[in-house]
Design a protein around this motif. Structure first.
Motif, mmCIF file in Angstrom:
data_model
loop_
_atom_site.group_PDB
_atom_site.id
_atom_site.type_symbol
_atom_site.label_atom_id
_atom_site.label_comp_id
_atom_site.label_asym_id
_atom_site.label_seq_id
_atom_site.Cartn_x
_atom_site.Cartn_y
_atom_site.Cartn_z
ATOM 1 N N ALA A 1 0.841 -1.195 0.000
ATOM 2 C CA ALA A 1 0.000 0.000 0.000
ATOM 3 C C ALA A 1 0.875 1.242 0.000
ATOM 4 N N ALA A 2 0.369 2.304 -0.626
ATOM 5 C CA ALA A 2 1.095 3.567 -0.716
ATOM 6 C C ALA A 2 0.201 4.711 -0.256
ATOM 7 N N VAL A 3 0.824 5.703 0.367
ATOM 8 C CA VAL A 3 0.128 6.946 0.691
ATOM 9 C C VAL A 3 1.022 8.100 0.254
ATOM 10 N N LEU A 4 0.467 8.993 -0.546
ATOM 11 C CA LEU A 4 1.182 10.198 -0.971
ATOM 12 C C LEU A 4 0.581 11.381 -0.232
ATOM 13 N N LEU A 5 1.431 12.158 0.427
ATOM 14 C CA LEU A 5 0.970 13.322 1.169
ATOM 15 C C LEU A 5 1.650 14.568 0.621
ATOM 16 N N HIS A 6 0.854 15.536 0.218
ATOM 17 C CA HIS A 6 1.302 16.747 -0.503
ATOM 18 C C HIS A 6 2.466 16.404 -1.441
ATOM 19 N N PRO A 7 2.166 15.577 -2.473
ATOM 20 C CA PRO A 7 3.248 15.075 -3.348
ATOM 21 C C PRO A 7 3.863 16.155 -4.223
ATOM 22 N N SER A 8 5.128 15.944 -4.554
ATOM 23 C CA SER A 8 5.830 16.734 -5.566
ATOM 24 C C SER A 8 6.391 15.770 -6.606
ATOM 25 N N PHE A 9 6.500 16.236 -7.830
ATOM 26 C CA PHE A 9 7.143 15.511 -8.927
ATOM 27 C C PHE A 9 6.321 14.342 -9.479
ATOM 28 N N THR A 10 5.276 13.923 -8.802
ATOM 29 C CA THR A 10 4.433 12.837 -9.296
ATOM 30 C C THR A 10 3.591 13.335 -10.459
ATOM 31 N N THR A 11 3.526 12.554 -11.530
ATOM 32 C CA THR A 11 2.846 12.970 -12.751
ATOM 33 C C THR A 11 1.622 12.107 -13.048
ATOM 34 N N VAL A 12 0.856 12.560 -14.007
ATOM 35 C CA VAL A 12 -0.294 11.783 -14.479
ATOM 36 C C VAL A 12 0.158 10.423 -14.993
ATOM 37 N N ASP A 13 1.255 10.396 -15.723
ATOM 38 C CA ASP A 13 1.775 9.117 -16.231
ATOM 39 C C ASP A 13 2.133 8.176 -15.087
ATOM 40 N N ASP A 14 2.664 8.729 -14.012
ATOM 41 C CA ASP A 14 2.990 7.904 -12.846
ATOM 42 C C ASP A 14 1.725 7.233 -12.311
ATOM 43 N N ILE A 15 0.690 8.010 -12.133
ATOM 44 C CA ILE A 15 -0.545 7.487 -11.545
ATOM 45 C C ILE A 15 -1.172 6.437 -12.458
ATOM 46 N N GLU A 16 -1.040 6.612 -13.738
ATOM 47 C CA GLU A 16 -1.560 5.615 -14.679
ATOM 48 C C GLU A 16 -0.830 4.281 -14.543
ATOM 49 N N GLY A 17 0.402 4.322 -14.011
ATOM 50 C CA GLY A 17 1.189 3.099 -13.881
ATOM 51 C C GLY A 17 1.141 2.456 -12.512
ATOM 52 N N VAL A 18 0.426 3.062 -11.577
ATOM 53 C CA VAL A 18 0.374 2.534 -10.208
ATOM 54 C C VAL A 18 -0.346 1.194 -10.175
ATOM 55 N N LYS A 19 0.205 0.255 -9.418
ATOM 56 C CA LYS A 19 -0.386 -1.079 -9.290
ATOM 57 C C LYS A 19 -0.804 -1.408 -7.853
ATOM 58 N N SER A 20 -0.178 -0.786 -6.884
ATOM 59 C CA SER A 20 -0.511 -1.037 -5.484
ATOM 60 C C SER A 20 -1.631 -0.115 -5.027
ATOM 61 N N PRO A 21 -2.448 -0.524 -4.060
ATOM 62 C CA PRO A 21 -3.460 0.371 -3.499
ATOM 63 C C PRO A 21 -2.818 1.684 -3.061
ATOM 64 N N ILE A 22 -3.480 2.796 -3.391
ATOM 65 C CA ILE A 22 -2.844 4.089 -3.154
ATOM 66 C C ILE A 22 -3.843 5.116 -2.643
ATOM 67 N N ALA A 23 -3.420 5.889 -1.656
ATOM 68 C CA ALA A 23 -4.181 7.018 -1.152
ATOM 69 C C ALA A 23 -3.378 8.289 -1.417
ATOM 70 N N ILE A 24 -4.057 9.331 -1.861
ATOM 71 C CA ILE A 24 -3.394 10.594 -2.165
ATOM 72 C C ILE A 24 -4.078 11.693 -1.360
ATOM 73 N N LEU A 25 -3.308 12.371 -0.519
ATOM 74 C CA LEU A 25 -3.823 13.425 0.335
ATOM 75 C C LEU A 25 -3.167 14.732 -0.081
ATOM 76 N N GLY A 26 -3.967 15.622 -0.657
ATOM 77 C CA GLY A 26 -3.437 16.860 -1.199
ATOM 78 C C GLY A 26 -3.911 18.086 -0.442
ATOM 79 N N ALA A 27 -3.285 19.214 -0.735
ATOM 80 C CA ALA A 27 -3.608 20.483 -0.085
ATOM 81 C C ALA A 27 -4.328 21.405 -1.063
ATOM 82 N N GLU A 28 -5.216 22.223 -0.523
ATOM 83 C CA GLU A 28 -5.919 23.191 -1.359
ATOM 84 C C GLU A 28 -4.963 24.249 -1.911
ATOM 85 N N ILE A 29 -3.929 24.573 -1.127
ATOM 86 C CA ILE A 29 -2.970 25.609 -1.517
ATOM 87 C C ILE A 29 -1.629 24.937 -1.771
#
Length: 238
Positions: free
Chosen positions: A143-171
Motif C-alpha cells: 500500500a502507498a500513501v502520498l501526502l502533498h506530493p511533488s514531482f508525481t505525474t499523471v503518467d505515474d498514476i496511470e502506472g500505479v499497481k498497489s493500493p494508493i491514497a493521495i492526500l493533497g492540499a488546497e494551496i
C-alpha cells in the motif's frame, strides 16, 4: 521462531519519539521505531528536509503505536536541504534525485523482507511521495500513501499497481488541486487498483509534517491526514 526484529539494537528511550534506535537498512542509516515482534512494516520517505524532522518522527511514533515497525531512511546521506542562497533547491536536487531515492528505497525494502516482514507499506511526503509512487508502480509494497506530493505525474498514476491514497492540499503549487483531481479521475477509471483521494481545505503544501503545533487548526488538519493514512495502512498492510 522469534518474530522479525524492528530494532535489533537496544532501544533508545526518547520522550518525544517513544522507543527507537538507529540502524542500517540496505546501506542507509535509518530511524527505526515500533514493536520488535511486528510482521508489518511502514517505510516513511521524508520531504527534502530529511529524516530528522521532529514532526516526522512524532508521526512515526503514532504509526508504531498502531502495531507497525516504522523505518525512516536517510535518503540524503546526511545532506538534507537547507535554505541557503549558495545552494538553491534546484542545485540540491541534482545531487538527490528521486530516481536515486527509488533505488535506495528498494534496498531498504529488500532489507525489511530479509528481516522477515510479511507486509510493507510506504508513505511519502513531498519529495518522498515520488519515491513511494515508483514503489507502487513496481509493486514493491502492499500500500502507498502520498501526502502533498511533488514531482508525481499523471503518467505515474496511470502506472500505479498497489493500493494508493493521495492526500493533497488546497494551496499547493507543487501538486495543485487540479492535478490531484486528475489523479483521482485516473484512479476511478482503474477499479482494479483500490484508491482514495482527498484534498484538504485551507492548508498549504507540507501541512502534514510542517505544521505549527501551536496552531490548533493546522495541527487538527495534520492529525486528520495522519488518521487517513493510518486507516489506509490498517486496511492494506496486514
Amino acid at each position: 521462531m522469534a518474530g522479525p526484529q524492528c530494532c535489533s539494537n537496544p532501544p533508545i528511550i526518547n520522550t518525544s519519539c517513544g522507543s527507537d534506535c538507529a540502524e542500517n537498512y540496505g546501506g542507509l542509516n535509518a530511524y527505526v521505531t515500533g514493536s520488535p515482534n511486528s510482521k508489518h512494516a511502514i517505510l516513511l520517505a521524508s520531504d527534502v528536509f530529511g529524516y530528522g524532522a521532529p514532526n516526522l518522527r512524532k508521526l512515526a511514533g503514532r504509526v508504531a503505536a498502531s502495531g507497525f515497525c516504522v523505518v525512516i531512511p536517510d535518503f540524503f546521506h546526511g545532506d538534507p536541504f537547507v535554505y541557503d542562497n549558495n545552494r538553491p533547491l534546484a542545485v540540491w536536487l541534482k545531487d538527490h534525485g528521486t530516481d536515486k531515492g527509488f533505488e535506495d528505497a528498494k534496498s531498504v525494502i529488500d532489507a525489511l523482507i530479509r528481516k522477515g516482514f510479511s507486509a510493507i507499506g510506504a508513505a511519502g511526503f513531498c519529495w518522498g511521495a515520488k519515491v513511494v509512487t515508483e514503489l507502487a508502480k513496481s509493486e514493491f509494497i502492499q500500500a502507498a500513501v502520498l501526502l502533498h506530493p511533488s514531482f508525481t505525474t499523471v503518467d505515474d498514476i496511470e502506472g500505479v499497481k498497489s493500493p494508493i491514497a493521495i492526500l493533497g492540499a488546497e494551496i499547493d503549487n507543487y501538486s495543485p488541486p487540479e492535478l490531484v483531481k486528475k489523479f483521482e479521475d485516473i484512479l476511478k477509471a482503474r477499479p482494479e487498483v483500490d484508491s482514495y483521494v482527498k484534498i484538504f481545505p485551507k492548508v498549504a503544501h507540507g501541512w502534514v509534517v510542517r505544521y505549527d503545533a501551536d496552531d490548533e487548526a493546522a495541527a487538527k488538519s495534520s492529525e486528520e491526514a495522519q488518521n487517513d493514512m493510518l486507516q489506509w495502512f490498517a486496511k492494506h498492510v496486514k
